[in-house]
Design a protein around this motif. Sequence first.
Motif, PDB file in Angstrom:
ATOM      1  N   LEU A 266      29.902 -24.523  41.665  1.00  0.00           N
ATOM      2  CA  LEU A 266      31.156 -24.871  40.984  1.00  0.00           C
ATOM      3  C   LEU A 266      32.330 -24.983  41.960  1.00  0.00           C
ATOM      4  O   LEU A 266      32.360 -24.309  42.992  1.00  0.00           O
ATOM      5  N   SER A 267      33.295 -25.792  41.570  1.00  0.00           N
ATOM      6  CA  SER A 267      34.557 -25.865  42.328  1.00  0.00           C
ATOM      7  C   SER A 267      35.485 -24.769  41.795  1.00  0.00           C
ATOM      8  O   SER A 267      35.188 -24.125  40.769  1.00  0.00           O
ATOM      9  N   PHE A 268      36.625 -24.584  42.431  1.00  0.00           N
ATOM     10  CA  PHE A 268      37.588 -23.574  41.985  1.00  0.00           C
ATOM     11  C   PHE A 268      37.970 -23.808  40.520  1.00  0.00           C
ATOM     12  O   PHE A 268      37.956 -22.880  39.710  1.00  0.00           O
ATOM     13  N   MET A 269      38.300 -25.050  40.177  1.00  0.00           N
ATOM     14  CA  MET A 269      38.751 -25.343  38.806  1.00  0.00           C
ATOM     15  C   MET A 269      37.612 -25.136  37.801  1.00  0.00           C
ATOM     16  O   MET A 269      37.829 -24.621  36.707  1.00  0.00           O
ATOM     17  N   GLU A 270      36.400 -25.549  38.193  1.00  0.00           N
ATOM     18  CA  GLU A 270      35.254 -25.365  37.279  1.00  0.00           C
ATOM     19  C   GLU A 270      34.980 -23.876  37.042  1.00  0.00           C
ATOM     20  O   GLU A 270      34.672 -23.449  35.933  1.00  0.00           O
ATOM     21  N   ARG A 284      40.126 -12.425  38.934  1.00  0.00           N
ATOM     22  CA  ARG A 284      40.747 -12.965  40.143  1.00  0.00           C
ATOM     23  C   ARG A 284      39.695 -13.706  40.946  1.00  0.00           C
ATOM     24  O   ARG A 284      38.575 -13.205  41.077  1.00  0.00           O
ATOM     25  N   ILE A 285      40.064 -14.865  41.452  1.00  0.00           N
ATOM     26  CA  ILE A 285      39.156 -15.586  42.354  1.00  0.00           C
ATOM     27  C   ILE A 285      39.710 -15.381  43.765  1.00  0.00           C
ATOM     28  O   ILE A 285      40.883 -15.629  44.020  1.00  0.00           O
ATOM     29  N   LEU A 286      38.877 -14.886  44.650  1.00  0.00           N
ATOM     30  CA  LEU A 286      39.336 -14.511  45.994  1.00  0.00           C
ATOM     31  C   LEU A 286      38.610 -15.320  47.059  1.00  0.00           C
ATOM     32  O   LEU A 286      37.494 -15.806  46.834  1.00  0.00           O
ATOM     33  N   LEU A 287      39.263 -15.413  48.203  1.00  0.00           N
ATOM     34  CA  LEU A 287      38.593 -16.031  49.362  1.00  0.00           C
ATOM     35  C   LEU A 287      37.934 -14.898  50.136  1.00  0.00           C
ATOM     36  O   LEU A 287      38.625 -13.978  50.581  1.00  0.00           O
ATOM     37  N   PRO A 288      36.628 -14.919  50.289  1.00  0.00           N
ATOM     38  CA  PRO A 288      35.962 -13.777  50.917  1.00  0.00           C
ATOM     39  C   PRO A 288      36.194 -13.682  52.418  1.00  0.00           C
ATOM     40  O   PRO A 288      36.522 -14.677  53.066  1.00  0.00           O
ATOM     41  N   SER A 289      36.019 -12.478  52.926  1.00  0.00           N
ATOM     42  CA  SER A 289      35.966 -12.315  54.373  1.00  0.00           C
ATOM     43  C   SER A 289      34.492 -12.397  54.748  1.00  0.00           C
ATOM     44  O   SER A 289      33.663 -11.801  54.070  1.00  0.00           O
ATOM     45  N   PRO A 316      49.873 -19.028  54.111  1.00  0.00           N
ATOM     46  CA  PRO A 316      49.910 -19.338  52.673  1.00  0.00           C
ATOM     47  C   PRO A 316      49.492 -20.754  52.303  1.00  0.00           C
ATOM     48  O   PRO A 316      48.644 -20.926  51.426  1.00  0.00           O
ATOM     49  N   VAL A 317      50.049 -21.755  53.000  1.00  0.00           N
ATOM     50  CA  VAL A 317      49.726 -23.122  52.568  1.00  0.00           C
ATOM     51  C   VAL A 317      48.255 -23.462  52.854  1.00  0.00           C
ATOM     52  O   VAL A 317      47.584 -24.146  52.076  1.00  0.00           O
ATOM     53  N   LEU A 318      47.740 -22.926  53.954  1.00  0.00           N
ATOM     54  CA  LEU A 318      46.330 -23.186  54.286  1.00  0.00           C
ATOM     55  C   LEU A 318      45.396 -22.428  53.329  1.00  0.00           C
ATOM     56  O   LEU A 318      44.300 -22.883  53.017  1.00  0.00           O
ATOM     57  N   ARG A 319      45.885 -21.285  52.881  1.00  0.00           N
ATOM     58  CA  ARG A 319      45.095 -20.520  51.881  1.00  0.00           C
ATOM     59  C   ARG A 319      44.860 -21.376  50.637  1.00  0.00           C
ATOM     60  O   ARG A 319      43.759 -21.416  50.098  1.00  0.00           O
ATOM     61  N   LEU A 320      45.915 -22.071  50.212  1.00  0.00           N
ATOM     62  CA  LEU A 320      45.783 -22.928  49.021  1.00  0.00           C
ATOM     63  C   LEU A 320      44.726 -23.998  49.257  1.00  0.00           C
ATOM     64  O   LEU A 320      43.905 -24.299  48.401  1.00  0.00           O
ATOM     65  N   ILE A 321      44.745 -24.549  50.477  1.00  0.00           N
ATOM     66  CA  ILE A 321      43.764 -25.601  50.802  1.00  0.00           C
ATOM     67  C   ILE A 321      42.343 -25.016  50.780  1.00  0.00           C
ATOM     68  O   ILE A 321      41.397 -25.641  50.309  1.00  0.00           O
ATOM     69  N   LEU A 322      42.226 -23.758  51.259  1.00  0.00           N
ATOM     70  CA  LEU A 322      40.888 -23.133  51.275  1.00  0.00           C
ATOM     71  C   LEU A 322      40.332 -22.929  49.862  1.00  0.00           C
ATOM     72  O   LEU A 322      39.120 -22.907  49.660  1.00  0.00           O
ATOM     73  N   TYR A 323      41.240 -22.766  48.882  1.00  0.00           N
ATOM     74  CA  TYR A 323      40.755 -22.667  47.502  1.00  0.00           C
ATOM     75  C   TYR A 323      40.116 -23.989  47.048  1.00  0.00           C
ATOM     76  O   TYR A 323      39.273 -24.011  46.173  1.00  0.00           O
ATOM     77  N   VAL A 325      38.771 -26.442  49.444  1.00  0.00           N
ATOM     78  CA  VAL A 325      37.654 -26.899  50.293  1.00  0.00           C
ATOM     79  C   VAL A 325      37.022 -25.788  51.146  1.00  0.00           C
ATOM     80  O   VAL A 325      36.223 -26.059  52.030  1.00  0.00           O
ATOM     81  N   GLY A 326      37.386 -24.526  50.860  1.00  0.00           N
ATOM     82  CA  GLY A 326      36.793 -23.397  51.596  1.00  0.00           C
ATOM     83  C   GLY A 326      35.319 -23.236  51.237  1.00  0.00           C
ATOM     84  O   GLY A 326      34.837 -23.859  50.287  1.00  0.00           O
ATOM     85  N   PRO A 327      34.580 -22.427  52.006  1.00  0.00           N
ATOM     86  CA  PRO A 327      33.134 -22.367  51.780  1.00  0.00           C
ATOM     87  C   PRO A 327      32.676 -21.535  50.577  1.00  0.00           C
ATOM     88  O   PRO A 327      31.648 -21.826  49.980  1.00  0.00           O
ATOM     89  N   TYR A 328      33.450 -20.486  50.249  1.00  0.00           N
ATOM     90  CA  TYR A 328      32.911 -19.508  49.302  1.00  0.00           C
ATOM     91  C   TYR A 328      33.991 -18.921  48.422  1.00  0.00           C
ATOM     92  O   TYR A 328      35.155 -18.890  48.804  1.00  0.00           O
ATOM     93  N   PHE A 329      33.582 -18.387  47.261  1.00  0.00           N
ATOM     94  CA  PHE A 329      34.500 -17.621  46.415  1.00  0.00           C
ATOM     95  C   PHE A 329      33.896 -16.258  46.115  1.00  0.00           C
ATOM     96  O   PHE A 329      32.675 -16.127  45.962  1.00  0.00           O
ATOM     97  N   ASN A 330      34.767 -15.282  46.019  1.00  0.00           N
ATOM     98  CA  ASN A 330      34.413 -14.014  45.374  1.00  0.00           C
ATOM     99  C   ASN A 330      35.171 -14.009  44.061  1.00  0.00           C
ATOM    100  O   ASN A 330      36.315 -14.461  44.004  1.00  0.00           O
ATOM    101  N   VAL A 331      34.545 -13.491  43.046  1.00  0.00           N
ATOM    102  CA  VAL A 331      35.224 -13.379  41.755  1.00  0.00           C
ATOM    103  C   VAL A 331      35.151 -11.927  41.329  1.00  0.00           C
ATOM    104  O   VAL A 331      34.077 -11.315  41.390  1.00  0.00           O
ATOM    105  N   VAL A 332      36.292 -11.387  40.914  1.00  0.00           N
ATOM    106  CA  VAL A 332      36.254 -10.046  40.359  1.00  0.00           C
ATOM    107  C   VAL A 332      36.818 -10.114  38.948  1.00  0.00           C
ATOM    108  O   VAL A 332      37.830 -10.763  38.699  1.00  0.00           O
TER     109      VAL A 332
END
Length: 338
Positions: A266-270, A284-289, A316-323, A325-332
């Motif tokens: 899934l993408s962030f929006m999906e 919360r959808i997080l960008l993992p380490s 901050p602005v690059l963080r938004l881009i990573l949401y 096209v970044g590789p992974y999500f963590n969801v809590v």
Amino acid sequence: MLQVEEFCCPTCKGVLSFQESEYACSACSKKYPVILGIPDFRVFPDPYIDFEDDHKKAGHLAEQYHKLDFMGLVRLYWKMTPEVSEDRAERFIRRTAALVEKGAECLSLIESLAETEKLRGFNRVLEIGCGTGGFLVAAKRKYDHVVGADIAFRWLVVARKRLEELKMNVPLVCCCAEYLPFPGTRFDIILAEDVLEHVRSQESTLAECRRVMTKQGMLFLATPNRFSLTPEPHVRVWGVGFLPRRWMNGYVKLVKGISYENIKVLSFMELRRLLNKCLFTNHRILLPSISCEEAQYFSPFQRMQLAIYNVAKQIPVLRLILYVVGPYFNVVVFSSRK
Ligand SMILES: C[S@@+](CC[C@H](N)C(=O)[O-])C[C@H]1O[C@@H](n2cnc3c(N)ncnc32)[C@H](O)[C@@H]1O
Ligand SMILES: [Zn+2]
């Protein structure tokens, strides 16, 4: 093994009885066998292998169970699976060896997230899609009551070996994430890492997590991003996620000659839409380490990408881009039923 009252019928959620190595539901008359000491509550089989072949493969592993150590059993598994190429199998083997450390890091993250919500007193942990049980080992070091569940019966035999070598008593249950065989409000922490994209129904899986989560509980997911700029992590093919879904399988078959039928990344929006649909209001959808443990198995190019990712995450602005096209999500997800 869990007591019979700690299970319910995965299909109708009725009360079960246990007789002659099988569980039986009096409400819907379904029966669930215990094979090689592992209860099999599946409603449908692993998409990669039918019930019979899965049990057969587990039987072959069980025959060698006392002759091999855990890593030996993992190697035997991949030897018995010639449809997976040798270098892909080697990648899986390396990853398997690193899973306990990765599990410990994941648990620390979960605990720090729980702390932000002032959630304490966790004791009951469920891992869905536990595979070879690396996270279970890390969890059992900290919590009394840990349960591992997976649709792949054969993997549970391998996971049991890992746990037995460490003298850990962790019940393993073969079941579908979409039909969990546990009564409601049982688990404080539910974890499903790299699982959501594999299940038959993502909605039913999340609904089941919600049902079995305690009022103070939390769910933690890790899942790849459909629109990642890196190659699709399961098949290592570039650009799969940018295609319409109906073309993905054909494209991966063409490029790599392997199936992509049972994977839905899934993408962030999906992901957000799915969580909202499942009434997970407090999520919360997080960008993992990416852990150092994992990075040591990366190629130099991947390590360079990781370094860029880690820097980008801080801006901050690059963080938004990573949401996007970044590789992974963590969801809590925190239970909102306080
Ligand atoms: C990519 S593996 C991840 C394993 C482990 N969580 C890890 O991080 O190493 C996905 C796991 O999910 C399991 N799985 C797939 N579909 C499932 C379902 N519908 N119900 C339960 N487990 C499922 C697979 O058998 C497999 O062990
Ligand atoms: Zn039933």
